[in-house]
Design an enzyme around this catalytic site. Sequence first.
Site, PDB file in Angstrom:
ATOM      1  N   ARG A  86      10.267 -11.371 -11.714  1.00  0.00           N
ATOM      2  CA  ARG A  86      10.053 -12.472 -10.777  1.00  0.00           C
ATOM      3  C   ARG A  86       9.911 -12.017  -9.331  1.00  0.00           C
ATOM      4  O   ARG A  86       8.973 -12.423  -8.642  1.00  0.00           O
ATOM      5  CB  ARG A  86      11.238 -13.455 -10.827  1.00  0.00           C
ATOM      6  CG  ARG A  86      11.188 -14.440 -11.937  1.00  0.00           C
ATOM      7  CD  ARG A  86      12.579 -14.738 -12.425  1.00  0.00           C
ATOM      8  NE  ARG A  86      13.111 -13.548 -13.046  1.00  0.00           N
ATOM      9  CZ  ARG A  86      12.907 -13.257 -14.340  1.00  0.00           C
ATOM     10  NH1 ARG A  86      12.288 -14.088 -15.100  1.00  0.00           N
ATOM     11  NH2 ARG A  86      13.339 -12.132 -14.859  1.00  0.00           N
ATOM     12  N   THR A  87      10.861 -11.231  -8.846  1.00  0.00           N
ATOM     13  CA  THR A  87      10.893 -10.947  -7.411  1.00  0.00           C
ATOM     14  C   THR A  87       9.639 -10.184  -7.005  1.00  0.00           C
ATOM     15  O   THR A  87       8.962 -10.539  -6.035  1.00  0.00           O
ATOM     16  CB  THR A  87      12.161 -10.144  -7.054  1.00  0.00           C
ATOM     17  OG1 THR A  87      13.277 -10.795  -7.655  1.00  0.00           O
ATOM     18  CG2 THR A  87      12.359 -10.072  -5.566  1.00  0.00           C
ATOM     19  N   LYS A 115      10.745  13.316  -6.470  1.00  0.00           N
ATOM     20  CA  LYS A 115      10.772  14.707  -5.987  1.00  0.00           C
ATOM     21  C   LYS A 115      11.889  14.911  -4.976  1.00  0.00           C
ATOM     22  O   LYS A 115      11.989  15.961  -4.361  1.00  0.00           O
ATOM     23  CB  LYS A 115       9.435  15.035  -5.305  1.00  0.00           C
ATOM     24  CG  LYS A 115       8.215  14.846  -6.162  1.00  0.00           C
ATOM     25  CD  LYS A 115       6.955  15.086  -5.311  1.00  0.00           C
ATOM     26  CE  LYS A 115       5.748  14.387  -5.897  1.00  0.00           C
ATOM     27  NZ  LYS A 115       4.661  14.243  -4.913  1.00  0.00           N
ATOM     28  N   ARG A 136      13.564  -3.324  -3.506  1.00  0.00           N
ATOM     29  CA  ARG A 136      14.693  -3.466  -4.442  1.00  0.00           C
ATOM     30  C   ARG A 136      15.225  -2.075  -4.744  1.00  0.00           C
ATOM     31  O   ARG A 136      14.447  -1.136  -4.964  1.00  0.00           O
ATOM     32  CB  ARG A 136      14.265  -4.146  -5.734  1.00  0.00           C
ATOM     33  CG  ARG A 136      15.363  -4.055  -6.799  1.00  0.00           C
ATOM     34  CD  ARG A 136      15.136  -4.956  -7.952  1.00  0.00           C
ATOM     35  NE  ARG A 136      15.213  -6.354  -7.554  1.00  0.00           N
ATOM     36  CZ  ARG A 136      15.179  -7.375  -8.410  1.00  0.00           C
ATOM     37  NH1 ARG A 136      15.062  -7.130  -9.703  1.00  0.00           N
ATOM     38  NH2 ARG A 136      15.255  -8.613  -8.000  1.00  0.00           N
ATOM     39  N   HIS A 164      21.064 -10.556  -2.541  1.00  0.00           N
ATOM     40  CA  HIS A 164      19.692 -10.880  -2.953  1.00  0.00           C
ATOM     41  C   HIS A 164      19.271 -12.116  -2.141  1.00  0.00           C
ATOM     42  O   HIS A 164      19.174 -13.226  -2.661  1.00  0.00           O
ATOM     43  CB  HIS A 164      19.670 -11.168  -4.461  1.00  0.00           C
ATOM     44  CG  HIS A 164      18.323 -11.148  -5.104  1.00  0.00           C
ATOM     45  ND1 HIS A 164      17.134 -11.176  -4.389  1.00  0.00           N
ATOM     46  CD2 HIS A 164      17.961 -11.119  -6.419  1.00  0.00           C
ATOM     47  CE1 HIS A 164      16.118 -11.155  -5.248  1.00  0.00           C
ATOM     48  NE2 HIS A 164      16.590 -11.114  -6.477  1.00  0.00           N
TER      49      HIS A 164
END
Length: 348
Positions: A86-87, A115, A136, A164
């Site tokens: 969703r986000t 890396k 995120r 959030h």
Amino acid sequence: MLNAGSIIKCCEINGIRNDNKYIDHINCMKEEEYDMRHLIDPKDLSVEETGDILALAERIRDNMPAYSEVAKGKKIATLFYEPSTRTRLSFETAMLNLGGTVIGFPSADVSSVNKGETVEDTIRVISCYADIVAMRHPKEGAPMLASLYSRIPVINAGDGGHSHPTQTMIDLMTIKSRKGRLDNLTVGLCGDLKFGRTVHSLVKSLSRYKGNKYIFISPQELKMPDYMIQDVLDNNTDVYKESRQLESVLPELDVLYMTRVQKERFFSEDEYIRLRDCYILNAEKLKKAPKDMPVLHPLPRITEIAADVDKDPRAAYFEQVQNGVYVRMALIMALLVLTDPVTGKKII
Ligand code: CP
């Protein structure tokens, strides 16, 4: 707005190494970078600004075509170091709906973080490519750290078990549309209250509106963290109580916010299996709840809401998903300081 105090507080809460490097960095930032707005925590927006952004999201919902070229020429970078449906997709949809474009990597595994590149360097690089970033990250505080080194607005799209804020804006929009208000509500929050970043953000945000009360429904192992009870609710037992049972408190609620027990936050699979089905809402149990009590869930759900709840008019979780597009369009406009074509004004 960033300042030394907010950095120290965030470092404390999130357990980030708190040396003077970050403070020195802030002191060296150019004026325009210092004043740039990021969204890391729900309280980065005042109550008034939150209301203005929700009002814009409603205008967008009611007249989407009016906003189709607002962000023409702008790019959003979606930096997702944890899975999301969703986000991520709603941020991308939001920018496309505004006439802008999207860049990003399909998973952290194919970015240079693999890396060993640091968050600080990654955001410096992305600042050369994009106008705004949604990040995120599994580590609490990573978006905050990124914001210290960024030349573009950083939006926290979920950091570990911490916060959030954009999900919270969606939750507020949905509660307001279902209940007509954001104050004087008794809100039940059920499930994983220990690691659930959405519940932490929502309680932080709702605690700024008068008269709200909370019933925290969780097993002992997943109870609301002490820092939330102390710092956000001031240890005030008049505004919250804890319950190990869902059914018995349903009649008291104006809003029920269900959450998933999150497998990815557990060290022990056995412990996860023991706790994952501790609360299952179904149509039978819902008979005990008020007729106008919306059921919210940030999704994804696993077993905690049975499919037979979906057809109940109180089920609001797919409405939250739809509101996610409007809210994220509004947030992009606000942080990019774009003018609302309907009102002719900037948003914040
Ligand atoms: N609500 C939410 O954050 O969903 P995703 O994890 O799919 O983005």
